[in-house]
Design a protein around this motif. Sequence first.
Motif, short mmCIF file in Angstrom:
data_model
loop_
_atom_site.label_atom_id
_atom_site.label_comp_id
_atom_site.label_asym_id
_atom_site.label_seq_id
_atom_site.Cartn_x
_atom_site.Cartn_y
_atom_site.Cartn_z
N PHE A 94 18.38 64.13 26.47
CA PHE A 94 18.01 62.75 26.84
C PHE A 94 18.88 62.25 28.01
CE2 PHE A 94 16.94 63.17 22.34
CZ PHE A 94 15.61 62.74 22.33
N THR A 95 19.07 63.11 29.02
CA THR A 95 19.99 62.79 30.10
C THR A 95 19.46 61.68 31.01
OG1 THR A 95 20.70 65.10 30.08
CG2 THR A 95 21.34 63.77 31.99
N VAL A 96 18.19 61.77 31.40
CA VAL A 96 17.60 60.80 32.33
C VAL A 96 16.31 60.26 31.74
CG1 VAL A 96 16.71 60.41 34.67
CG2 VAL A 96 18.54 62.08 34.31
N GLY A 97 16.15 58.95 31.80
CA GLY A 97 14.89 58.33 31.38
C GLY A 97 13.89 58.34 32.52
N HIS B 214 20.91 59.38 39.71
CA HIS B 214 21.98 60.07 40.41
C HIS B 214 23.34 59.89 39.74
CE1 HIS B 214 19.46 59.95 44.38
NE2 HIS B 214 18.96 60.77 43.47
N VAL B 215 23.47 58.86 38.92
CA VAL B 215 24.74 58.61 38.24
C VAL B 215 25.12 59.79 37.35
CG1 VAL B 215 25.91 57.09 36.58
CG2 VAL B 215 24.40 56.11 38.31
N VAL B 216 24.11 60.45 36.77
CA VAL B 216 24.38 61.57 35.85
C VAL B 216 23.90 62.89 36.44
CG1 VAL B 216 24.36 60.19 33.75
CG2 VAL B 216 22.19 61.04 34.65
N ARG B 217 23.88 62.96 37.75
CA ARG B 217 23.33 64.15 38.41
C ARG B 217 24.04 65.43 38.00
NH1 ARG B 217 20.64 63.86 44.26
NH2 ARG B 217 19.62 65.89 44.23
N ASP B 218 25.32 65.35 37.78
CA ASP B 218 26.08 66.56 37.39
C ASP B 218 25.63 67.09 36.03
OD1 ASP B 218 27.51 66.38 39.72
OD2 ASP B 218 29.28 65.46 38.79
N ASP B 219 24.97 66.26 35.23
CA ASP B 219 24.53 66.68 33.90
C ASP B 219 23.05 67.07 33.85
OD1 ASP B 219 27.07 66.10 32.85
OD2 ASP B 219 26.54 63.99 32.59
N TRP B 220 22.39 67.05 35.00
CA TRP B 220 20.96 67.37 35.01
C TRP B 220 20.70 68.79 34.52
CZ3 TRP B 220 18.65 65.43 40.32
CH2 TRP B 220 18.64 64.04 40.33
N ARG C 277 15.94 68.50 37.38
CA ARG C 277 15.86 68.71 38.83
C ARG C 277 14.42 68.90 39.29
NH1 ARG C 277 20.75 71.36 37.56
NH2 ARG C 277 19.75 73.39 37.30
N LEU C 278 13.61 69.55 38.48
CA LEU C 278 12.20 69.73 38.83
C LEU C 278 11.46 68.39 38.81
CD1 LEU C 278 11.60 72.97 36.76
CD2 LEU C 278 11.40 72.81 39.25
N ILE C 279 11.73 67.58 37.80
CA ILE C 279 11.08 66.26 37.73
C ILE C 279 11.53 65.41 38.91
CG2 ILE C 279 10.88 64.14 36.37
CD1 ILE C 279 11.30 65.86 33.84
N HIS C 280 12.82 65.47 39.26
CA HIS C 280 13.31 64.72 40.41
C HIS C 280 12.57 65.12 41.68
CE1 HIS C 280 16.03 64.23 43.92
NE2 HIS C 280 16.26 63.05 43.36
N THR C 281 12.37 66.42 41.87
CA THR C 281 11.65 66.89 43.05
C THR C 281 10.24 66.29 43.10
OG1 THR C 281 12.87 68.98 43.22
CG2 THR C 281 10.65 68.94 44.15
N ALA C 282 9.56 66.28 41.96
CA ALA C 282 8.18 65.76 41.93
C ALA C 282 8.16 64.26 42.20
CB ALA C 282 7.55 66.07 40.57
#
Length: 554
Positions: free
Chosen positions: A336-339, A413-419, A424-429
């Motif tokens: 549950f890292t990123v909503g 981006h605040v928790v980017r180190d924990d992605w 990362r794939l969802i971020h790209t999309a």
Amino acid sequence: MLARQLLAAVCALYWPAGVAKAQDGGRAPIEPSHGSAKANAFHIFNAVHSAGRLWGSALNHNGFGFFPAVIPKGTLLYHGSRQDRPPLGLEWLALEVEHSELFSISRKQQPGGRFSSPKASDASGESGPASARAQKPLTHSDAGDGAGRGNSRGYFHTYRANRDLNLLYIDGMAAAKTTFGTLDSQDLLLRENKTGPWGDNMGDLERAGSICDMVTDWGFDGFMRVEIGFEVIYCDFSSGIDLTGVTRSLMPEDKMGTGEMLVYQVARAVTRGYDGLAGQLRLDFSGMVSGFFFPINVSNTDPGRPDLVRLAAAGMDELRDIKGYLRDVCLQPRRFTVGWQGIADSIVSRFADRLAFMASEKVSMENFVDELERATLTYFDAPSLPGDIDTESERRSSEAVDRCAEHYLLPAHVVRDDWSAEDRLIHTAIKTVARDICRSLFDVRSSLLALFPDLPPKTHRISKAGDGSELERAVINSRQVLRRLMGRLAWTEWKMIRRCPVDEMLFVSMFPFGADVDYWRPGCRRIEEMTFSRVGYWGLDRDPGNDTERRFGH
């Protein structure tokens, strides 16, 4: 949780992440890629936006994705049955009372041994969450407490989760027993091409059993799907849930009503899930696995429905690769890292109404320009005035597009180190979609600015003076650009019935704005009605020292 972590550690020992599994004839397994995430960005964005929501799941009903999910401790779940005791094996649960009540309807045996109801609309039917029940067809010996009198008695069960329930959520309308492709992710991917024979209710009981056998080995209590409402196929009623009550339903002839509203009442009950289930369901987007992450063919195998994406177009070796990847992800601890859904929601809420507004022929040229500037200038670093610190003006537009595309991704981006890799794939999309929106808006803005080459240097506002017909033609062309963008986005938001026409808004008196009528009779208000002078309700029109327009910097 400890057991799952131990299992994940053991699996990682034998199948380390990133190491190819057994290969067929030397073929390397396919893997998720950012290239695929970009190519399928609009599909992925919409899958994230619609996950756990009935409206979008119904419209994008051919699902490609899987999400680890949690139903929190204390949540109530419902079950309709012919028995007054909990099932011994797997069974169906619903999150709406009316959904399960469909399967707790009592029926009287008619001459000839058939069960029927004198009220046709009160019959339970043969489809729904309990349609493939893990019990054999009714006989006199298992028809509940009415068996001796020739009755089929129904019971309504209420259960409460005594811990967090871990489920595999399958997106789209995965409970729809159709040949459209709604079952591809289950029958082709999870079950490795076990599509037939369909049998009763298109083989849903067999489907539920084989998937339960699989997902319980992955650490889940069951799996969750959507039809007319959300359903949970719960694999073991002896663990995780407590029976809190059972009620016996009335025979149809003992009811006062006709039962004609039954379908309406069920449909009305489940519509609360159009926008999600609030605190009843949590999806771990950091563990999302989608066929759209992988380099596979997603075109429809049915030429009659080219609009529908299908997993059926992919090869079975590829689908097995995706299943293996999904298994590895599911065996990892929940994160549950990123909503990501909240980020998608922010983008939709920012741009959906604005794009629909600008694309509408009802909107005047002047209002089009005003809306375009409101949508873009937020991200534009204005040229300097005397005394300001200036930047390179020619870079402003490209920087504005970057700023616009990144804006709603900043919280992640605040928790980017924990992605996770999936984050990362969802971020790209999502970034691909956001950039397309921003690029399109700024391209439209540039096309309108280009109409006025003789404006003084550093003028960056679109002029409405001069050749009005030329500007009008440019606005018409711009609307076409934005309509094509809306076609690519395909947001389900635009298929909802609007509360007000596109050039009006639903308004209630909110300090400091609002007339008396806005408090006593809130409703749709036109653009020209919404001005700084609309302040009567709060008494500001009676206070000569209260200049609302000045207070807001206008």
